[in-house]
Design a protein around this motif. Structure first.
Motif, short mmCIF file in Angstrom:
data_model
loop_
_atom_site.label_atom_id
_atom_site.label_comp_id
_atom_site.label_asym_id
_atom_site.label_seq_id
_atom_site.Cartn_x
_atom_site.Cartn_y
_atom_site.Cartn_z
N ILE A 152 0.57 -13.24 7.76
CA ILE A 152 0.53 -12.93 6.31
C ILE A 152 0.35 -11.25 6.65
N LEU A 153 1.40 -10.98 6.02
CA LEU A 153 1.65 -9.34 5.97
C LEU A 153 1.39 -8.92 4.59
N CYS A 154 0.16 -7.96 4.46
CA CYS A 154 -0.23 -7.42 2.83
C CYS A 154 -0.23 -6.15 3.13
N SER A 155 0.41 -5.35 2.11
CA SER A 155 0.29 -4.14 2.11
C SER A 155 0.80 -3.38 0.92
N SER A 156 0.34 -2.08 0.63
CA SER A 156 1.18 -1.37 -0.38
C SER A 156 2.42 -0.91 0.46
N PRO A 157 3.44 -0.58 -0.15
CA PRO A 157 4.85 -0.32 0.57
C PRO A 157 4.72 1.22 1.06
N ARG A 158 5.32 1.55 2.25
CA ARG A 158 5.61 2.91 2.50
C ARG A 158 6.97 3.14 2.98
N GLY A 159 7.89 3.32 1.92
CA GLY A 159 9.10 3.72 2.28
C GLY A 159 10.10 2.46 2.75
N TYR A 160 11.00 2.79 3.39
CA TYR A 160 12.09 1.66 3.71
C TYR A 160 11.71 1.58 5.36
N ASN A 161 10.75 0.23 5.73
CA ASN A 161 10.66 0.31 7.07
C ASN A 161 10.70 -1.34 7.35
N TRP A 162 10.14 -1.52 8.55
CA TRP A 162 10.30 -3.09 8.83
C TRP A 162 9.49 -3.89 7.96
N PHE A 163 8.48 -3.49 7.36
CA PHE A 163 7.62 -4.18 6.24
C PHE A 163 8.60 -4.65 5.09
N LYS A 164 9.54 -3.66 4.89
CA LYS A 164 10.41 -3.92 3.60
C LYS A 164 11.36 -5.04 4.05
N ASP A 165 11.69 -4.94 5.19
CA ASP A 165 12.85 -5.71 5.87
C ASP A 165 12.10 -7.17 5.88
N MET A 166 10.84 -7.39 5.98
CA MET A 166 10.16 -8.80 6.13
C MET A 166 10.13 -9.17 4.73
N TYR A 167 9.81 -8.18 3.80
CA TYR A 167 9.66 -8.50 2.49
C TYR A 167 10.95 -8.99 1.77
N ASP A 168 12.18 -8.21 2.08
CA ASP A 168 13.37 -8.70 1.70
C ASP A 168 13.89 -9.98 2.31
#
Length: 413
Positions: A152-168
């Protein structure tokens, strides 16, 4: 004896996300959400659900800093201590073992190598977007290789990074991935007054990321609307000044404001302190500021003493005061300037010296996050200059504090 534990009542969006995480088959669940959504609270409830309802599971909760991790451990321990479900706990290692054999570990980002060797059923990472790419893929993700059931990855976004890749990946419906979105509008308990206050004070991009939950590409420019604050008719009579001190590669900049309107700005470098002092004294004789702040960090200490002497010799009657730049004082001054630009409460003049350079510096001034303490920091992007910006910010803060703070009339009977 079978005990039944009733979890906390979640609001509609939280409950929708929790139900999907618990009941779906996907391993990776990415929750993109802004402030005022109760994301950390949701993560804690999911942690308890998996730990209580599954025997001998290994569960890890990861937070940004050690202090946050320790705080979360204490809160959770106190919440369930009297329930009878705890077999043991370790305050040094921040771990809890339940009577069903499930173990809960609380870790921070600060030492990713410390998680190597764990084999987890559930991994929960709060503020995941602030975890470095290499730390997630090299240290945390491998902990799920053998037993992994939920990440479970929970966060406010921080630009285009690995978290955005997982979200996409979840948005596309890739196998094994699900994604969720929430912001303050989803939460019935959001403090809208606080949100609107943040909107007026924060850089637009930071507000959109932190509160709207929007992924922002590229750097986060601190100022907006400054181009619409040129030659506005704002004149409040008395005058204040602000001086940002530099000498070799940096500039010494003097800004003078007539209340809310910039009437003078000049900068100098590669000159002697004596010459710079004389030019500042001459400008202050002309405009007669009632209060002048001088930056005193580093070499500013030396120049402040030189300027004090020249101030006395010139018999200037306005107050000359030191300005110590710390993270807090800098943020206060910059955020006041952001607020004034947003509300057109300051007027720049295209007649001042090097107006184009000032506009460039304003556009190149960036807001970024400190990973360690989640504070906003402000500076010029790359190798750019911010001397004019800081002189303007100091002068504007001076005006708000010493000129426009307000006056009170008291009737004495």
């Amino acid at each position: 004896v079978v005990k039944t534990f009733i979890g906390a009542k979640l609001y509609e969006k939280q409950a929708e996300i929790a139900e999907s995480v618990v009941n779906s088959q996907e391993m990776y669940h990415t929750i993109c959400c802004g402030r005022q959504t109760g994301k950390s609270y949701l993560c804690k409830q999911l942690l308890l659900y998996f730990a209580i309802n599954n025997a001998k599971w290994q569960i890890m909760y990861v937070s940004l800093t050690y202090s946050q991790t320790n705080k979360l451990f204490k809160e959770l321990l106190n919440a369930i201590k009297s329930s009878g479900i705890i077999r043991s706990f370790n305050r040094v290692e921040n771990s809890i073992i339940l009577v069903n054999g499930s173990e809960i570990y609380f870790k921070s980002y600060t030492n990713a190598d410390a998680v190597r060797g764990y084999s987890l059923d559930v991994l929960i990472i709060d503020e995941a977007a602030f975890l470095a790419d290499e730390d997630f893929f090299a240290a945390f993700k491998p902990t799920l290789a053998v037993r992994g059931k939920k990440c479970i990855l929970c966060s406010s976004p921080r630009g285009y990074n690995w978290f955005k890749d997982m979200y996409d990946s979840g948005v596309r419906g890739d196998k094994g991935y699900k994604s969720y979105f929430a912001n303050y509008k989803s939460c019935p308990y959001s403090n809208i007054e606080e949100v609107m206050d943040a909107k007026s004070k924060l850089p637009n991009k930071i507000f959109r990321a932190e509160y709207e939950g929007e992924f922002i590409e590229g750097g986060m420019s601190a100022f907006s609307n400054y181009e619409n604050c040129v030659n506005i008719d704002l004149n409040y009579g008395k005058v204040v000044a602000g001086i940002d001190v530099g000498r070799q590669s940096d500039y010494t900049v003097l800004t003078i404001m007539n209340g809310k309107r910039v009437v003078y700005m000049e900068r100098w470098r590669t000159d002697t302190w004596e010459n710079i002092k004389n030019k500042i004294i001459a400008a202050c004789k002309q405009y007669k500021p009632i209060y002048t702040y001088v930056e005193v960090n580093g070499i500013g200490d030396v120049f402040y003493e030189i300027l004090q002497k020249g101030w006395r010799e010139a018999k200037l009657i306005g107050t000359l005061a030191p300005w110590l730049t710390t993270n807090q004082t800098k943020n206060n001054a910059v955020e006041q300037l952001i607020d004034d630009f947003n509300n057109r409460n300051i007027s720049l003049s295209d007649g001042i010296s090097e107006f184009k350079e000032l506009m460039y510096e304003l556009g190149n001034f960036e807001a970024t996050y400190s990973k360690s303490n989640r504070c906003i920091t402000y500076a010029a992007r790359g190798q750019g200059k911010d001397d004019m910006v800081m002189s303007l910010a100091i002068c504007n803060y001076n005006a708000k504090k010493n000129l426009l703070a307000g006056t009170y009339l008291i009737d004495v009977v």
